[in-house]
Design a protein around this motif. Structure first.
Motif, PDB file in Angstrom:
ATOM      1  N   ILE A 138       0.853  -1.186   0.000  1.00 51.72           N
ATOM      2  CA  ILE A 138       0.000   0.000   0.000  1.00 51.72           C
ATOM      3  C   ILE A 138       0.893   1.241   0.000  1.00 51.72           C
ATOM      4  N   PHE A 178       1.918   5.293  -0.275  1.00 56.34           N
ATOM      5  CA  PHE A 178       1.453   6.644   0.074  1.00 56.34           C
ATOM      6  C   PHE A 178       2.600   7.631  -0.141  1.00 56.34           C
ATOM      7  N   THR A 204       2.960  10.000  -2.313  1.00 59.53           N
ATOM      8  CA  THR A 204       2.576  11.366  -2.659  1.00 59.53           C
ATOM      9  C   THR A 204       1.342  11.750  -1.853  1.00 59.53           C
ATOM     10  N   ASP A 247      -1.441  12.676  -3.098  1.00 55.41           N
ATOM     11  CA  ASP A 247      -2.581  12.039  -3.754  1.00 55.41           C
ATOM     12  C   ASP A 247      -2.735  10.592  -3.303  1.00 55.41           C
ATOM     13  N   GLU A 248      -1.631   9.835  -3.247  1.00 55.47           N
ATOM     14  CA  GLU A 248      -1.695   8.445  -2.786  1.00 55.47           C
ATOM     15  C   GLU A 248      -2.096   8.370  -1.321  1.00 55.47           C
ATOM     16  N   ASP A 278      -3.941  10.527   0.298  1.00 51.95           N
ATOM     17  CA  ASP A 278      -5.366  10.853   0.381  1.00 51.95           C
ATOM     18  C   ASP A 278      -6.227   9.660  -0.030  1.00 51.95           C
ATOM     19  N   GLN A 279      -5.790   8.932  -1.058  1.00 56.56           N
ATOM     20  CA  GLN A 279      -6.529   7.741  -1.481  1.00 56.56           C
ATOM     21  C   GLN A 279      -6.535   6.687  -0.379  1.00 56.56           C
ATOM     22  N   LEU A 280      -5.408   6.540   0.319  1.00 56.55           N
ATOM     23  CA  LEU A 280      -5.333   5.576   1.420  1.00 56.55           C
ATOM     24  C   LEU A 280      -6.286   5.964   2.542  1.00 56.55           C
ATOM     25  N   GLU A 318      -8.955   7.734   2.344  1.00 56.07           N
ATOM     26  CA  GLU A 318     -10.330   7.497   1.863  1.00 56.07           C
ATOM     27  C   GLU A 318     -10.694   6.020   1.978  1.00 56.07           C
ATOM     28  N   GLU A 319      -9.748   5.132   1.676  1.00 54.61           N
ATOM     29  CA  GLU A 319      -9.992   3.703   1.779  1.00 54.61           C
ATOM     30  C   GLU A 319     -10.183   3.280   3.239  1.00 54.61           C
ATOM     31  N   ARG A 321     -13.587   4.324   4.282  1.00 60.94           N
ATOM     32  CA  ARG A 321     -14.638   3.494   3.679  1.00 60.94           C
ATOM     33  C   ARG A 321     -14.706   2.116   4.318  1.00 60.94           C
ATOM     34  N   HIS A 360      -2.380  14.442   6.816  1.00 67.45           N
ATOM     35  CA  HIS A 360      -3.765  14.446   6.323  1.00 67.45           C
ATOM     36  C   HIS A 360      -4.680  15.024   7.403  1.00 67.45           C
TER      37      HIS A 360
END
Length: 300
Positions: A181, A183, A185, A187-188, A190-192, A194-195, A198, A243
């Motif tokens: 997994i 991270f 950047t 962007d990466e 932020d995607q983590l 978010e996951e 969720r 974050h």
């Protein structure tokens, strides 16, 4: 960001808190048992008496590494349940927020069976003790037949254990990295996040383990390194811990330190610098995006 460290519980809680203050730690994690044996600390450490006064900083306990609630061996699983119950009782006495727990290994008998056994064992333990102490399921690095490397597995264990509100999560940055997994950047990162929101729910994320990695992305090995000296690096760690949704969650260092004896004062300071660099990078990115948007609007 609340930056803390795993430190020795030698001498009991007050002595431990004094060491934390000397390090500049804003939270602590301790072992209340010998991590690689079934032996427990005793009365001298204040774990056999009444509850202590609430500590001034967040306290977490880390459960013994021998606990394996996913084991197909009933004797080992029973012993692990007893050990976890003792860990929770000790944590309750020192007013710790939670017990960080590795779920263990299915020992080659199948992932689904291991998940079911771990969930059942946790549910049984919590049914025996009324407490506010949380059991925090930690993600694994994915080696061998361990369970919990996948965020979905952690969520499944919680649901199968009855979705008890006392079950939460702790995420280790090195373990995330080791399971592939990334991270690297903003962007990466932020995607983590978010996951995590969720799958696990950010309200159930009570602790982070902040570590660099001695191994490459996806190597599936649990090998911690001092911050900024490993394969993850300062920029990636800063992108994640800066974050906005993670602010207020204690981040505990489990790094070897310069002398191989655990986090030192300079490691805490390094973590705070990395967080500051991450917040600056986010501010710069937001400024750049605003400027690009302004130019587009002005030219249209």
């Amino acid at each position: 960001m609340i930056i803390g460290a795993h430190i020795s519980y030698r001498g009991g809680l007050e002595a431990t808190l004094a060491r934390a203050r000397a390090l500049g730690a804003e939270a602590i994690q301790v072992f209340t048992s010998t991590p690689r044996s079934w032996q427990r600390h005793g009365e001298a450490e204040g774990l056999a008496g009444p509850q202590v006064t609430s500590p001034e900083i967040p306290v977490f306990c880390h459960a013994s590494y021998l606990i394996n609630l996913a084991s197909p061996d009933p004797e080992l699983r029973g012993r692990s349940q007893h050990a976890l119950l003792q860990e929770i009782r000790s944590a309750d006495r020192i007013r710790a927020r939670g017990v960080v727990l590795h779920l263990g290994s299915h020992v080659g008998t199948g992932r689904n069976g291991g998940i079911e056994r771990a969930a059942s064992a946790i549910g049984e333990v919590l049914s025996r003790f009324s407490t506010d102490v949380k059991v925090l399921l930690e993600n694994s690095a994915g080696g061998g037949s361990s369970i919990g490397a996948d965020l979905g597995e952690l969520a499944t264990v919680r649901e199968m254990a009855g979705a008890d509100p006392r079950i939460g999560f702790c995420l280790d940055t090195q373990h995330l990295w080791a399971t592939g997994i990334a991270f690297r950047t903003i962007d990466e990162a932020d995607q983590l996040v978010e996951e995590v929101a969720r799958v696990l729910g950010l309200s159930r994320l009570h602790c982070l383990h902040l570590n660099d990695s001695k191994v490459a992305l996806g190597a599936r090995a649990d090998r911690h390194q001092n911050l900024g000296q490993g394969m993850i690096g300062r920029a990636a760690l800063g992108a994640l811990i800066s974050h906005p949704a993670l602010q207020g969650i204690p981040a505990i260092l489990e790094v070897p330190g310069a002398r191989g004896q655990g986090p030192e004062r300079k490691d805490i300071a390094e973590a705070k610098e990395i967080w500051h660099e991450g917040t600056q990078a986010r501010a710069q990115l937001a400024g750049d995006c605003f400027e690009k948007s302004r130019r587009r609007t002005g030219s249209s």
